[in-house]
Design an enzyme around this catalytic site. Structure first.
Site, PDB file in Angstrom:
ATOM      1  N   ALA A 149       0.795  -1.233   0.000  1.00  0.00           N
ATOM      2  CA  ALA A 149       0.000   0.000   0.000  1.00  0.00           C
ATOM      3  C   ALA A 149       0.828   1.283   0.000  1.00  0.00           C
ATOM      4  O   ALA A 149       0.445   2.284   0.591  1.00  0.00           O
ATOM      5  CB  ALA A 149      -0.972  -0.006   1.180  1.00  0.00           C
ATOM      6  N   HIS A 153       4.003   4.909  -4.645  1.00  0.00           N
ATOM      7  CA  HIS A 153       5.415   5.047  -4.989  1.00  0.00           C
ATOM      8  C   HIS A 153       5.671   6.261  -5.884  1.00  0.00           C
ATOM      9  O   HIS A 153       4.943   6.460  -6.858  1.00  0.00           O
ATOM     10  CB  HIS A 153       5.904   3.827  -5.771  1.00  0.00           C
ATOM     11  CG  HIS A 153       5.959   2.553  -4.988  1.00  0.00           C
ATOM     12  ND1 HIS A 153       6.785   2.373  -3.912  1.00  0.00           N
ATOM     13  CD2 HIS A 153       5.307   1.372  -5.156  1.00  0.00           C
ATOM     14  CE1 HIS A 153       6.627   1.145  -3.437  1.00  0.00           C
ATOM     15  NE2 HIS A 153       5.737   0.516  -4.167  1.00  0.00           N
ATOM     16  N   LYS A 184      12.080  -5.238  -3.916  1.00  0.00           N
ATOM     17  CA  LYS A 184      12.288  -3.972  -3.214  1.00  0.00           C
ATOM     18  C   LYS A 184      12.714  -4.235  -1.780  1.00  0.00           C
ATOM     19  O   LYS A 184      13.096  -3.314  -1.066  1.00  0.00           O
ATOM     20  CB  LYS A 184      10.996  -3.150  -3.217  1.00  0.00           C
ATOM     21  CG  LYS A 184      10.616  -2.580  -4.575  1.00  0.00           C
ATOM     22  CD  LYS A 184       9.257  -1.888  -4.442  1.00  0.00           C
ATOM     23  CE  LYS A 184       8.725  -1.354  -5.760  1.00  0.00           C
ATOM     24  NZ  LYS A 184       9.486  -0.222  -6.294  1.00  0.00           N
ATOM     25  N   ARG A 244       2.631 -11.539  -6.355  1.00  0.00           N
ATOM     26  CA  ARG A 244       2.934 -10.627  -7.454  1.00  0.00           C
ATOM     27  C   ARG A 244       2.861 -11.364  -8.782  1.00  0.00           C
ATOM     28  O   ARG A 244       3.378 -12.476  -8.888  1.00  0.00           O
ATOM     29  CB  ARG A 244       4.349 -10.050  -7.299  1.00  0.00           C
ATOM     30  CG  ARG A 244       4.636  -9.381  -5.958  1.00  0.00           C
ATOM     31  CD  ARG A 244       6.144  -9.138  -5.857  1.00  0.00           C
ATOM     32  NE  ARG A 244       6.590  -8.627  -4.575  1.00  0.00           N
ATOM     33  CZ  ARG A 244       6.912  -9.382  -3.527  1.00  0.00           C
ATOM     34  NH1 ARG A 244       6.786 -10.691  -3.581  1.00  0.00           N
ATOM     35  NH2 ARG A 244       7.355  -8.826  -2.417  1.00  0.00           N
ATOM     36  N   SER A 299       4.631  -5.275  -8.994  1.00  0.00           N
ATOM     37  CA  SER A 299       4.713  -4.731  -7.634  1.00  0.00           C
ATOM     38  C   SER A 299       4.455  -3.234  -7.526  1.00  0.00           C
ATOM     39  O   SER A 299       4.738  -2.628  -6.517  1.00  0.00           O
ATOM     40  CB  SER A 299       6.056  -5.082  -7.002  1.00  0.00           C
ATOM     41  OG  SER A 299       7.079  -4.852  -7.906  1.00  0.00           O
ATOM     42  N   CYS A 347     -18.032  -2.410  15.859  1.00  0.00           N
ATOM     43  CA  CYS A 347     -16.704  -2.993  16.070  1.00  0.00           C
ATOM     44  C   CYS A 347     -15.889  -2.001  16.908  1.00  0.00           C
ATOM     45  O   CYS A 347     -15.607  -0.895  16.447  1.00  0.00           O
ATOM     46  CB  CYS A 347     -16.039  -3.244  14.716  1.00  0.00           C
ATOM     47  SG  CYS A 347     -14.251  -3.448  14.787  1.00  0.00           S
ATOM     48  N   CYS A 369     -12.754  -2.445  18.335  1.00  0.00           N
ATOM     49  CA  CYS A 369     -11.311  -2.374  18.052  1.00  0.00           C
ATOM     50  C   CYS A 369     -11.037  -1.293  17.003  1.00  0.00           C
ATOM     51  O   CYS A 369     -10.135  -0.488  17.134  1.00  0.00           O
ATOM     52  CB  CYS A 369     -10.797  -3.690  17.498  1.00  0.00           C
ATOM     53  SG  CYS A 369     -10.966  -5.094  18.588  1.00  0.00           S
ATOM     54  N   CYS A 421     -17.387  -8.512  17.308  1.00  0.00           N
ATOM     55  CA  CYS A 421     -18.393  -8.092  16.323  1.00  0.00           C
ATOM     56  C   CYS A 421     -18.767  -9.176  15.318  1.00  0.00           C
ATOM     57  O   CYS A 421     -19.732  -9.028  14.568  1.00  0.00           O
ATOM     58  CB  CYS A 421     -17.927  -6.837  15.585  1.00  0.00           C
ATOM     59  SG  CYS A 421     -16.547  -7.095  14.449  1.00  0.00           S
TER      60      CYS A 421
END
Ligand SMILES: Cc1cc2nc3c(=O)[nH]c(=O)nc-3n(C[C@H](O)[C@H](O)[C@H](O)COP(=O)(O)OP(=O)(O)OC[C@H]3O[C@@H](n4cnc5c(N)ncnc54)[C@H](O)[C@@H]3O)c2cc1C
Length: 455
Positions: A48, A51, A250, A311, A337, A391, A393, A433
């Protein structure tokens, strides 16, 4: 038989971006996926990072598309409410040999048009990331690197596409292709016809390429396992901590997530089965050892989740993005990637390739007003305004769950609901939950709780 101008096979982040781009015009577009949701393949399990492309191979197609995609998705995310945090990154050399490679990385970054990269001494590095382990020899600062929500991104693209008339066909694997004046795509639920076909089938893009009569590349699946640490670890890491990359990967990074956790990964393992996204003892041991070395205090915290993504690497180093002139077929394979970052730029590229091959785009449709529900920790979330929390948390409200279940591209299962709202992804592992959330999904889908749990 339904007939479309363009059929896009694969509703990962790349296919969804292409669907969004084409649906902005007066075209009939179908977006097909074998799975039950958009973005449920490799696109849901990555690191995530938005880049800058500083480390791409200069002159490659990937370098250009990542660079442009970075700008496009960065702007789009802010516009439609996809969580993005401009944390910046520090690329750390942990040995003299790695230190010697830094000038080469700076030179590549400049060749890629990225000039903001600069060397950082060990003193400044320690000041900027006080929790780093001992032994750093030097670093580069890459201020443009950012973290982004990999889940909201394809949802936003797909929502825009469907709002503009794109037909989203889920649970619809393409099992064969017949070619005449138009393409006939065979699926278990019947055939559909399309004048143009875009192959965005990710890990299966080589198989679809063969169905389309080509054999240009072979997917060589490369698995990346990751570990997600508890939110209490978040203050340990201020930005993305990158390693010095090698020719094949990477490397293992430590990064904050937009959900307020810290992640460590990915591994890079050549595996035979593209669908094998299992975590392994060896992989996790390796990542724990890396965590201990890079940010030792992480080990005092609990692991909330482990996951793996695969990937779509190939025998080639660059994207396998090919337009077959005169064939009305564009293949978007080997997006291994960087595909989240590059997605919008890939979509532009595919649009232009289709136009060059005779697709008439038609008039532009008015762009739909889009604001995605925010699931990022750095931005206001619904629980702050009150409302019943389902939920605890992750502090998800009932209103968010109901919205996700009735959205333009609705959650159809527990995993889809998790990626739209963050339910079930907290430290209690859904203990609190889980039962209620399963009931809500069952009610919305007209299914039984057992059926929902089985999926
Ligand atoms: C560990 C890891 C870390 C990564 N980190 C980053 C990062 O930090 N930043 C970044 O930008 N990128 C990153 N990536 C890359 C990024 O995740 C991918 O490039 C991107 O998700 C690829 O999207 P896609 O749409 O091509 O493929 P997918 O998301 O896999 O979508 C392909 C879809 O095609 C469907 N499909 C396949 N065959 C058929 C068929 N015959 N009929 C119908 N549907 C079919 C599948 O069901 C699937 O949903 C990472 C990847 C991994 C694995």
């Amino acid at each position: 038989v339904s007939a479309y101008d363009v059929a896009i096979v694969g509703a990962g982040v790349v296919g969804c971006a292409i669907a969004r781009e084409l649906s902005a015009h007066e075209l009939s577009v179908a977006l097909l996926d074998a799975g039950p949701d958009v973005g449920a393949g490799t696109s849901k399990a990555n690191t995530a990072i938005l880049h800058t492309g500083f480390d791409a191979k200069p002159g490659s197609l990937e370098a250009g598309l990542v660079r442009r995609g970075y700008e496009l998705l960065g702007d789009y995310a802010e516009r439609v409410g996809i969580p993005v945090e401009r944390t910046g990154a520090l690329l750390v050399a942990w040995s003299d040999a790695e230190l010697e490679r830094l000038p080469e990385i700076v030179a590549d970054a400049r060749a890629n048009g990225y000039d903001a990269i600069r060397e950082v001494g060990v003193g400044e590095l320690r000041e900027r990331e006080p929790s780093l382990g001992p032994g750093a020899a030097g670093a580069l600062e890459v201020p443009g690197e950012a973290i982004v929500c990999p889940w909201t991104t394809p949802f936003a693209y797909a929502t825009e596409a469907v709002t503009s008339g794109c037909e989203l066909l889920l649970d619809t694997p393409v099992t064969g292709v017949r070619r005449g004046d138009v393409f006939m795509l065979e699926t278990p639920s019947g055939e559909l016809s399309a004048r143009f076909v875009v192959n965005a089938a990710g890990l299966h893009s080589d198989r679809l390429d063969r169905m389309m009569g080509h054999e240009d590349f072979e997917i060589r699946p490369r698995r990346g396992q990751l570990i997600v640490f508890d939110k209490l670890a978040r203050p340990l890491v201020r930005q993305v901590v990158l390693p010095v990359p090698t020719a094949t990967t990477k490397g293992v990074l430590v990064a904050p997530t937009v959900y307020g956790n810290v992640m460590v990964g990915p591994t890079a393992e050549e595996i035979p089965d593209p669908d094998d996204s299992a975590s392994t003892r060896d992989g996790l041991d390796y990542l724990m050892a890396q965590a201990r070395r890079i940010v030792p205090d992480l080990l005092a915290h609990e692991v909330t989740a482990v996951y793996a993504g695969v990937r779509a690497a190939t025998e080639h180093s660059d994207y396998q993005l090919r337009a077959h002139a005169g064939e009305r077929y564009v293949c978007v394979g080997g997006i291994r990637s960087t595909g989240l970052t590059a997605s919008m730029a890939i979509a532009e590229h595919v649009r232009d390739a289709l136009v060059a091959d005779g697709l008439e785009l038609g008039a532009r449709r008015p762009a739909p007003e889009l604001r995605m529900p925010n699931i990022g920790e750095a931005f206001p979330r619904p629980h702050e305004r009150g409302g019943e929390v389902v939920c605890f948390c992750e502090r998800v409200t009932l209103g968010e769950v109901e919205e996700a279940l009735s959205a333009v591209v609705p959650a159809r299962d527990l995993d889809g609901l998790r990626r739209r709202t963050r339910v079930l992804m907290g430290r209690c592992q859904g203990f609190f939950c889980g039962a209620r959330v399963a009931r809500l999904v069952a009610e919305a889908r007209g299914a039984t709780v057992e059926e929902v749990l089985r999926r």
